[in-house]
Scaffold this motif. Structure first.
Motif, PDB file in Angstrom:
ATOM      1  N   GLN A  30       0.826  -1.230   0.000  1.00  0.00           N
ATOM      2  CA  GLN A  30       0.000   0.000   0.000  1.00  0.00           C
ATOM      3  C   GLN A  30       0.850   1.265   0.000  1.00  0.00           C
ATOM      4  N   LYS A  31       2.055   1.171   0.557  1.00  0.00           N
ATOM      5  CA  LYS A  31       2.919   2.367   0.660  1.00  0.00           C
ATOM      6  C   LYS A  31       4.076   2.297  -0.347  1.00  0.00           C
ATOM      7  N   TYR A  32       4.030   1.283  -1.229  1.00  0.00           N
ATOM      8  CA  TYR A  32       5.184   1.026  -2.101  1.00  0.00           C
ATOM      9  C   TYR A  32       5.539   2.248  -2.971  1.00  0.00           C
ATOM     10  N   ASP A  33       4.529   2.843  -3.610  1.00  0.00           N
ATOM     11  CA  ASP A  33       4.827   3.931  -4.557  1.00  0.00           C
ATOM     12  C   ASP A  33       5.357   5.176  -3.856  1.00  0.00           C
ATOM     13  N   VAL A  34       4.738   5.522  -2.746  1.00  0.00           N
ATOM     14  CA  VAL A  34       5.189   6.732  -2.055  1.00  0.00           C
ATOM     15  C   VAL A  34       6.597   6.514  -1.487  1.00  0.00           C
ATOM     16  N   MET A  35       6.862   5.303  -1.007  1.00  0.00           N
ATOM     17  CA  MET A  35       8.201   5.004  -0.485  1.00  0.00           C
ATOM     18  C   MET A  35       9.247   5.037  -1.603  1.00  0.00           C
ATOM     19  N   ASN A  36       8.883   4.550  -2.785  1.00  0.00           N
ATOM     20  CA  ASN A  36       9.820   4.587  -3.914  1.00  0.00           C
ATOM     21  C   ASN A  36      10.231   6.011  -4.249  1.00  0.00           C
ATOM     22  N   ASP A  37       9.254   6.901  -4.290  1.00  0.00           N
ATOM     23  CA  ASP A  37       9.558   8.307  -4.594  1.00  0.00           C
ATOM     24  C   ASP A  37      10.424   8.915  -3.506  1.00  0.00           C
ATOM     25  N   LEU A  38      10.061   8.614  -2.279  1.00  0.00           N
ATOM     26  CA  LEU A  38      10.767   9.191  -1.139  1.00  0.00           C
ATOM     27  C   LEU A  38      12.208   8.683  -1.059  1.00  0.00           C
ATOM     28  N   MET A  39      12.365   7.376  -1.132  1.00  0.00           N
ATOM     29  CA  MET A  39      13.701   6.786  -0.936  1.00  0.00           C
ATOM     30  C   MET A  39      14.662   7.166  -2.046  1.00  0.00           C
ATOM     31  N   SER A  40      14.131   7.233  -3.283  1.00  0.00           N
ATOM     32  CA  SER A  40      15.044   7.481  -4.411  1.00  0.00           C
ATOM     33  C   SER A  40      15.047   8.955  -4.789  1.00  0.00           C
ATOM     34  N   GLY A  41      14.287   9.777  -4.064  1.00  0.00           N
ATOM     35  CA  GLY A  41      14.179  11.191  -4.437  1.00  0.00           C
ATOM     36  C   GLY A  41      13.625  11.325  -5.852  1.00  0.00           C
ATOM     37  N   GLY A  42      12.769  10.400  -6.241  1.00  0.00           N
ATOM     38  CA  GLY A  42      12.158  10.442  -7.575  1.00  0.00           C
ATOM     39  C   GLY A  42      13.026   9.809  -8.657  1.00  0.00           C
ATOM     40  N   LEU A  43      14.247   9.405  -8.314  1.00  0.00           N
ATOM     41  CA  LEU A  43      15.160   8.868  -9.344  1.00  0.00           C
ATOM     42  C   LEU A  43      14.622   7.605 -10.015  1.00  0.00           C
ATOM     43  N   HIS A  44      13.831   6.820  -9.291  1.00  0.00           N
ATOM     44  CA  HIS A  44      13.344   5.567  -9.906  1.00  0.00           C
ATOM     45  C   HIS A  44      12.523   5.870 -11.154  1.00  0.00           C
ATOM     46  N   ARG A  45      11.894   7.047 -11.182  1.00  0.00           N
ATOM     47  CA  ARG A  45      11.112   7.414 -12.376  1.00  0.00           C
ATOM     48  C   ARG A  45      12.047   7.614 -13.576  1.00  0.00           C
ATOM     49  N   ILE A  46      13.196   8.242 -13.303  1.00  0.00           N
ATOM     50  CA  ILE A  46      14.159   8.489 -14.394  1.00  0.00           C
ATOM     51  C   ILE A  46      14.746   7.166 -14.879  1.00  0.00           C
ATOM     52  N   TRP A  47      15.072   6.253 -13.947  1.00  0.00           N
ATOM     53  CA  TRP A  47      15.618   4.951 -14.338  1.00  0.00           C
ATOM     54  C   TRP A  47      14.594   4.184 -15.195  1.00  0.00           C
TER      55      TRP A  47
END
Ligand SMILES: C[S@@+](CC[C@H](N)C(=O)[O-])C[C@H]1O[C@@H](n2cnc3c(N)ncnc32)[C@H](O)[C@@H]1O
Length: 244
Positions: A30-47
């Motif tokens: 349930q918190k996966y997407d928000v944690m991804n943004d938070l932990m990677s500072g949004g970098l996962h979107r660029i990858w």
């Protein structure tokens, strides 16, 4: 006796690992997407954008996203292959897949979804033009079996893309280690009320094969022209291989 493998830094029986990984992803879904943004500072979107934009998929292609979780890549593939194409969102974990399916439905995208173990894919031989797996291979018990399955379901000429955490550029490793082992579990505790899962994340990254070792695993599974591209100084690498 059951062979052992690693679950983060712990040694567990091979038969136990999938269950432990399942607990992690049921807990964080349930918190996966928000944690991804938070932990990677949004970098996962660029990858992920890099992966989608350098894949060379064409309209009408058939694409399989393995360990697809909440659907970031599947959504991107669907836009690129168009209505004449076919994109499957698959994952072994029902909680992750439910979040992913609902998210895509909310965006008006109805893709075929399958609860599937990468080590035993429920698809015919030589079917897909492209198979992708993002941040999933690390969690699999038998990476060789999973890679062999990915090879089997690809058409000759088809391509595998593996986006995964990798070995960071050495001068950065002290700061990366500090961030991974000190900050991540605290963020996990505060946001997802689950420090252990984010401790596992940091540990599993350290236990995952580095760039050259994964390249060799892909070659061993039969892939040709295997190569990789480091992203963010090797925090992540995108491996590419072809079935000939
Ligand atoms: C870190 S998430 C990645 C999700 C998504 N691909 C992304 O990049 O955001 C890892 C996913 O791998 C899945 N997974 C773990 N073992 C698997 C297996 N044997 N077969 C298929 N999926 C698996 C987990 O359930 C989880 O959803």
């Amino acid at each position: 006796m059951d062979k052992t493998t690693h679950f983060g830094f712990k040694s567990v029986a091979e038969s136990e690992k999938a269950g432990k990984v399942a607990e992690v992803f049921h807990s964080v879904a349930q918190k996966y997407d928000v944690m991804n943004d938070l932990m990677s500072g949004g970098l996962h979107r660029i990858w992920k954008h890099f992966t989608l934009n350098t894949a060379g998929v064409r309209r009408g292609d058939k694409v399989l996203d393995i360990a697809g979780g909440t659907g970031d890549l599947a959504r991107g593939w669907a836009k690129r292959v168009g209505k004449e194409g076919e994109v499957w969102l698959t994952d072994i974990n029902s909680s992750m897949l439910t979040v992913g399916r609902d998210r895509l439905l909310d965006e008006g995208l109805m893709l075929p979804v399958s609860l599937a173990d990468a080590e035993k894919l429920p698809f015919p031989d030589n079917y897909f033009n492209l198979v992708s797996v993002a941040f999933g291979l690390r969690n699999m018990t038998h990476k060789d079996a999973a890679l062999a399955e990915m090879y089997r379901v690809l058409k000759p000429g088809g391509k595998l893309l593996v986006l995964e955490f990798s070995k960071v550029w050495k001068p950065l490793s002290p700061v990366y280690d500090f961030y991974s082992f000190k900050a991540l579990p605290v963020m996990g505790k505060l946001v997802a009320n689950d420090a252990d899962s984010y401790q596992y994340l940091a540990e599993s990254i350290r236990m995952h094969p580095d760039q050259e070792t994964l390249k060799q695993l892909m070659l061993d599974a039969g892939f040709g022209k295997v190569d990789y591209h480091n992203l963010s100084a090797g925090v992540v690498a995108l491996h590419k291989g072809f079935k000939f």
